[in-house]
Write an enzyme that holds these catalytic residues in place. Structure first.
Site, PDB file in Angstrom:
ATOM      1  CG  ASP A 133      -2.230   0.895   0.775  1.00  0.00           C
ATOM      2  OD1 ASP A 133      -2.286   1.532  -0.239  1.00  0.00           O
ATOM      3  OD2 ASP A 133      -2.539   1.483   2.003  1.00  0.00           O
ATOM      4  CB  CYS A 190     -25.879  -8.036  -2.823  1.00  0.00           C
ATOM      5  SG  CYS A 190     -26.119  -7.176  -0.886  1.00  0.00           S
ATOM      6  CB  CYS A 197     -22.325   5.968   0.178  1.00  0.00           C
ATOM      7  SG  CYS A 197     -20.946   7.012   0.355  1.00  0.00           S
ATOM      8  CB  CYS A 240     -16.080   5.713   6.706  1.00  0.00           C
ATOM      9  SG  CYS A 240     -17.999   5.674   6.065  1.00  0.00           S
TER      10      CYS A 240
END
Length: 352
Positions: A133, A190, A197, A240
């Site tokens: 990352d 789904c 959100c 989040c």
């Protein structure tokens, strides 16, 4: 020999604490360059200018290190002990994304990747490079190509065996290993991650506009957050987890494999008033060794003040008032916004 070596790699990865291991090739994601270019062309990367840089390397792993012949993708779970969605109702408390409640995963995963890489060199030779990352590597498409999971409608990786609470790491090697079968997409009809959100950050399934994503706004975005999005942040002060936490595949989530990812004392739902009072020294001390430290005191306190403005909690007014003349202009702006919200009850409140 190659299949035997791959089996040995999987066994060693498991012994070292990884939750899953699979193999692909640097050329396994041919659609990535076009998807990345479209993402950037639409401006969906926001202020993350680094995504537009080195696009050839980011979209084409073979260009990043031409000598590489195989990519070993590894998953490491960090499943939280609590449901992050339950914390959203604690309006005088802050919510920090589950992955950031413990030790910085960059450090933990990279050390484990290096251990695996050293073992591989000793065991089979070749050269390696490890990534987690921090380099122009598209880990999620590579992990999907390796069969670790698929990119869900929220663009994060999903797994039948792990849910979606896991980090990804990569070991590039000059060794030739037989690739695994890519994963199939299993989201079906789904829409849970899209519908939950708060900021409508998904213009379509499998697409993300980072400029509206709360993780982006609280971590990557410099300066004031747009007025129309501030109330949508709720009490989220770093990242989040909504789209991750609501995913039905988490019924298969495994417990975190590393104790260092366990939440530190005081970081699950910390008091907003206390956080607002942090100076730079206090902030650095509180978040030493944590991913949160990377955004700095000013951006963090900015987020805390937005949460205070959304809290409808009068006792937090003094904390906001104290920062209205903060030396950082963005912090001062957030403080004045919070004061205005708290002094106008109809303008702030749970779920506003």
């Amino acid at each position: 020999m190659s299949e035997t070596l791959k089996s040995d790699i999987r066994q060693m990865a498991q012994q070292m604490g990884f939750s899953a291991c699979a193999v692909t090739t640097p050329a396994a994601i041919p659609a990535a360059p076009a998807r990345l270019a479209d993402f950037v062309d639409q401006g969906h990367h926001g202020q993350m200018g680094w995504m537009a840089e080195r696009m050839e390397w980011r979209g084409n792993p073979a260009a990043l290190w031409p000598a590489a012949r195989s990519v070993i993708m590894l998953a490491e779970t960090y499943t939280p002990a609590h449901n992050p969605l339950d914390l959203l109702d604690l309006h005088d408390r802050g919510v920090i994304s589950a992955y950031a409640l413990g030790r910085d995963y960059h450090d933990v995963v990279k050390k484990r990747l290096k251990r695996l890489g050293r073992w591989l060199i000793d065991h089979a030779g070749g050269e390696i490079k490890v990534f987690v990352d921090t380099a122009p590597v598209m880990e999620k498409p590579l992990a999907a190509a390796a069969g670790l999971g698929w990119q869900g409608k929220h663009t994060n990786l999903l797994s039948r065996e792990l849910g979606n609470w896991f980090f990804l790491g990569a070991v590039f090697t000059t060794l030739v290993l037989p690739p695994d079968t890519p994963a199939r997409e299993n989201c079906g009809s789904c829409r849970a991650c899209l519908d939950i959100c708060p900021t409508n950050a998904f213009p379509a399934p499998f697409q993300l506009d980072a400029r509206r994503c709360i993780s982006y706004l609280t971590i990557e975005h410099h300066g004031p957050v747009p007025l129309e999005l501030r109330e949508k942040l709720g009490n989220r002060i770093y990242g989040c987890d909504d789209c991750l936490a609501v995913c039905p595949w988490n019924k298969f989530a495994q417990s975190a494999s590393e104790a260092k990812y366990a939440a530190r004392d005081g970081l699950v739902a910390p008091d907003l008033g206390t956080l607002a009072g942090l100076d730079d020294t206090g902030f650095r001390a509180m978040f030493s060794g944590s991913p949160v430290k990377r955004i700095g005191r000013n951006r963090f306190v900015r987020n805390v003040l937005y949460a205070i403005g959304n809290s409808a909690t009068p006792r937090l007014l003094p904390a906001a008032l104290a920062l209205c003349d903060d030396p950082d202009a963005t912090v001062a702006d957030a403080a004045r916004w919070a004061v205005g919200r708290l002094r106008t009850p109809s303008a702030a409140g749970p779920g506003a």
